[in-house]
Motif scaffolding. Structure first.
Motif, mmCIF file in Angstrom:
data_model
loop_
_atom_site.group_PDB
_atom_site.id
_atom_site.type_symbol
_atom_site.label_atom_id
_atom_site.label_comp_id
_atom_site.label_asym_id
_atom_site.label_seq_id
_atom_site.Cartn_x
_atom_site.Cartn_y
_atom_site.Cartn_z
ATOM 1 N N THR A 1 0.849 -1.178 0.000
ATOM 2 C CA THR A 1 0.000 0.000 0.000
ATOM 3 C C THR A 1 0.883 1.226 0.000
ATOM 4 O O THR A 1 2.103 1.135 0.230
ATOM 5 N N LYS B 1 1.135 -9.277 -7.428
ATOM 6 C CA LYS B 1 1.806 -8.494 -6.388
ATOM 7 C C LYS B 1 2.722 -7.445 -7.012
ATOM 8 O O LYS B 1 2.846 -6.322 -6.497
ATOM 9 N N ASP C 1 0.611 -4.468 -8.091
ATOM 10 C CA ASP C 1 0.224 -3.661 -6.918
ATOM 11 C C ASP C 1 1.401 -2.803 -6.461
ATOM 12 O O ASP C 1 1.234 -1.620 -6.135
#
Length: 435
Positions: free
Chosen positions: A8, A304, A307
């Protein structure tokens, strides 16, 4: 991974903090040296600029050891392949020692021609040599210490790498300040501070690496097979070529600035120091991009990786925009750190708006580089940097030479960064092979 990370905005930022702080500390010593020397004498600052750009250029040429070591160790570590990890660490450390010794000898032999080529006048020549010869004593220490720090990052021990950089930076700054103010060493005092810090960093860095049990057990018995040397050597060659191009750009820029007199060269050094502060901070995030992209490449996890890419590019854009605002609002205060010479400031003002406005684009381009490192796309980087040099950078430098333009020097550097942004976009679309 030893240091956990969430994919994040906040998670990547907090994971990057040790690397950001560590990366910021790397140029801080140079900033302090410039500030200490620049407030003594403008000619000392000009001489320091020549010595620093020569040593930094040759250090940057060999920074493939940093990027390839982090990528190689991180990818193998993610696969829990300890034998390969140790082999790659051994290759990196041996190569850094060989390069450190040979580059020191070569730089000493050819120092005078290099000084003259860079633009040292008869007045500056003895000052440059006083600084340069002492710094050469620590060249091998610095190269090995940088490699050790990159290995620690590849092992996901980013906090330890920060603590090491923090300690040695404090030693560098304090010893340089003391020697400059309480001895008669003159400009060479700041060189001695760097040598002492480099030696300390190398010793502690190696000790931290060998704290890992499997490295202690396997290091001396690890056999360096031909395949490991060829693979590491191929990646290193590609990164060497990329580093050579970037180094040539910094070198040529300083050469062009030296043609504008001591004030022009001093102005160039001040802008370079502030340019490096922002780029080194973003490099802290780029280190995370390198580590994580290599990890996901090793795991084969495309989702992943995507992201990671989305969040880390957003983070870099925010940091770059912050630097734009800081550079516009606090410009006078930043310049006054290094000098109080109005002639120097007049030169800086001609280019400063371009430097400030370019920060967000440059920040994103650095992160793309980090992703490319992690994906092991070193051949792509080499090819594209050759194109960038001739298409984006060289035209501005030729203009600068012909018209004695200080602005063109830095427009060339900005243009190079913009090209790197576009090539990064196309080179990092997925963890699969490039089409």
């Amino acid at each position: 991974m030893k240091d956990k990370v969430e994919l994040t905005f906040g998670g990547l930022f907090f994971f990057s903090i040790p690397s950001i702080l560590g990366s910021l500390l790397e140029p801080i010593s140079g900033v302090v040296d410039s500030a200490l020397i620049g407030n003594r004498d403008t000619h000392w600052l000009a001489a320091l600029s020549i010595g620093v750009i020569l040593l930094s250029s040759f250090t940057w040429v060999f920074n493939f050891l940093i990027h390839t070591s982090t990528q190689a160790v991180s990818e193998s570590f993610a696969r829990n392949d300890h034998n390969i990890v140790v082999q790659k660490i051994k290759v990196a450390l041996l190569l850094s020692f060989i390069i450190g010794v040979l580059s020191s000898i070569g730089l000493y032999i050819f120092r005078i021609p290099l000084f003259l080529f860079t633009g040292a006048t008869d007045e500056l020549l003895p000052l440059v040599e006083d600084y340069f010869n002492i710094r050469l004593l620590g060249q091998t220490f610095l190269i090995i210490s940088f490699t050790s720090i990159s290995i620690l990052r590849g092992l996901s021990r980013v906090k330890e790498s920060f603590y090491l950089i923090f300690l040695t930076t404090i030693v560098n700054i304090s010893s340089s300040w003391y020697l400059l103010n309480f001895t008669e060493l003159g400009i060479s005092s700041v060189a001695w501070g760097t040598v002492l810090a480099g030696l300390l960093s190398m010793i502690i860095g190696l000790a931290l690496i060998f704290r890992e049990e499997f490295i202690r057990e396997k290091f001396f018995e690890a056999r360096l097979n031909k395949a490991q040397w060829i693979h590491f050597g191929k990646n290193s060659f590609n990164m060497f070529c990329r580093s050579m191009i970037l180094t040539s750009c910094f070198f040529l820029s300083t050469k062009c600035a030296s043609r504008l007199g001591a004030e022009g060269l001093a102005a160039h050094q001040i802008i370079l120091e502030l340019w490096l502060i922002s780029s080194f901070l973003i490099d802290g995030v780029a280190i995370t991009a390198n580590i994580m992209a290599a990890k996901f490449k090793g795991e084969g996890s495309e989702s992943k990786y995507q992201d990671l890419k989305k969040q880390i590019l957003l983070l870099s854009a925010v940091i770059g925009l912050s630097f734009t605002l800081i550079y516009f609002v606090f410009s006078d205060q930043l310049w006054n750190i290094f000098s109080n010479d109005e002639l120097v400031f007049a030169q800086i003002r001609t280019v400063w708006p371009y430097i400030a406005l370019s920060q967000m684009l440059l920040a994103v381009s650095y992160i793309y580089d980090g992703l490319l490192f992690g994906l092991e796309r070193f051949s792509f980087l080499r090819k594209q940097m050759f194109i960038a040099f001739f298409v984006s950078y060289l035209p501005f430098i030729l203009f600068s030479i012909y018209y004695n333009s200080f602005v063109a020097i830095w427009l060339g550097m900005i243009s190079l960064g913009v090209y790197r942004l576009f090539m990064g976009y196309f080179g990092t679309k997925s963890i699969g092979d490039l089409n």
